[in-house]
Design a protein around this motif. Sequence first.
Motif, short mmCIF file in Angstrom:
data_model
loop_
_atom_site.label_atom_id
_atom_site.label_comp_id
_atom_site.label_asym_id
_atom_site.label_seq_id
_atom_site.Cartn_x
_atom_site.Cartn_y
_atom_site.Cartn_z
N LYS A 1 -41.45 57.54 -6.82
CA LYS A 1 -41.50 56.91 -5.51
C LYS A 1 -40.32 55.93 -5.42
CE LYS A 1 -44.79 54.68 -2.50
NZ LYS A 1 -45.75 53.59 -2.57
N GLU A 2 -39.52 56.10 -4.38
CA GLU A 2 -38.29 55.30 -4.27
C GLU A 2 -38.55 53.80 -4.42
OE1 GLU A 2 -35.81 56.25 -0.83
OE2 GLU A 2 -34.80 54.32 -1.13
N GLY A 3 -37.79 53.15 -5.28
CA GLY A 3 -37.88 51.70 -5.42
C GLY A 3 -39.05 51.19 -6.23
N ILE A 4 -39.89 52.12 -6.77
CA ILE A 4 -41.09 51.70 -7.50
C ILE A 4 -41.08 52.29 -8.92
CG2 ILE A 4 -43.63 51.79 -7.53
CD1 ILE A 4 -42.62 50.22 -5.16
N CYS A 5 -41.41 51.46 -9.90
CA CYS A 5 -41.43 51.89 -11.30
C CYS A 5 -42.57 52.86 -11.57
CB CYS A 5 -41.55 50.67 -12.20
SG CYS A 5 -41.64 51.07 -13.95
N ASP A 6 -42.26 54.04 -12.14
CA ASP A 6 -43.29 55.04 -12.49
C ASP A 6 -44.28 54.46 -13.49
OD1 ASP A 6 -41.83 56.83 -11.02
OD2 ASP A 6 -41.10 58.01 -12.74
#
Length: 214
Positions: free
Chosen positions: A146-151
């Motif tokens: 998810k763009e901009g969010i840490c997996d």
Amino acid sequence: MKIVMLGAPGAGKGTQAKMIAAEFGIPHISTGDIFRANIKEGTELGKKASEYMERGLLVPDELTLQLIMDRFTKDDCANGYVLDGFPRTIAQAEALTESLKKAGEALDYAIDVDVPDSAIVKRMGGRRACLSCGGTYHVTFNPPKKEGICDLCGGKLSIRKDDEPETVQKRLDVYHAQTQPLIDYYSEQGILRTVDGTQDVGEVFQSIQEILNA
Ligand code: ADP
Ligand code: ADP
Ligand code: ZN
């Protein structure tokens, strides 16, 4: 297993070190991550370190050595570790060799992730980092789900201050002057292994596994 990762800033040391750590069940120790955690928490060490880091310079050996020697005393280091971003100077490498020698130990491998400067500049521009857990991504080569969010932890991804183009050039200069000599240092010790860091993340890891499982 005790491993040192060598390579220019942005060569992929951290990315590979995390995969090695997971595969071999040893801790990934990144001096850069420890400094950034200290900066985030506003500690004395963090304040001192940030003056150097923001300018693309190395944190003085004395501070760095204090920090890493303390880290080695933690229980999780009993079966070894993969060091990422340490040592970065001959003085640091000699201090590490000496401290291991005193304990009757030695490094197993120094793995040089070889990437030319021209490719580095592209990589750094797209690097995104999670300041909560140290997760590292690339907008094109290794994007988060998810763009901009840490997996890994759901934290917000940000651009590291020292990944601005001018600072990257400074860090490359510092790398060539102060850290590249470690390649000869470990070559003389007979533990240097070089991998082509321009391959895909998975291909680089495969080359490293071939070395470590040999
Ligand atoms: P990169 O992996 O992109 O090279 P790091 O996270 O390893 O970046 O390091 C970021 C910065 O932290 C360095 O530019 C330097 O200022 C500082 N630093 C990290 N490790 C060391 C070290 N072993 N000695 C001195 N400074 C260090
Ligand atoms: P280092 O720890 O050496 O500074 P990183 O592991 O943080 O390097 O990688 C730098 C950037 O390049 C990150 O954005 C990362 O996602 C990306 N990257 C790492 N390995 C590769 C690769 N083999 N090919 C393309 N991009 C990569
Ligand atoms: Zn995270």
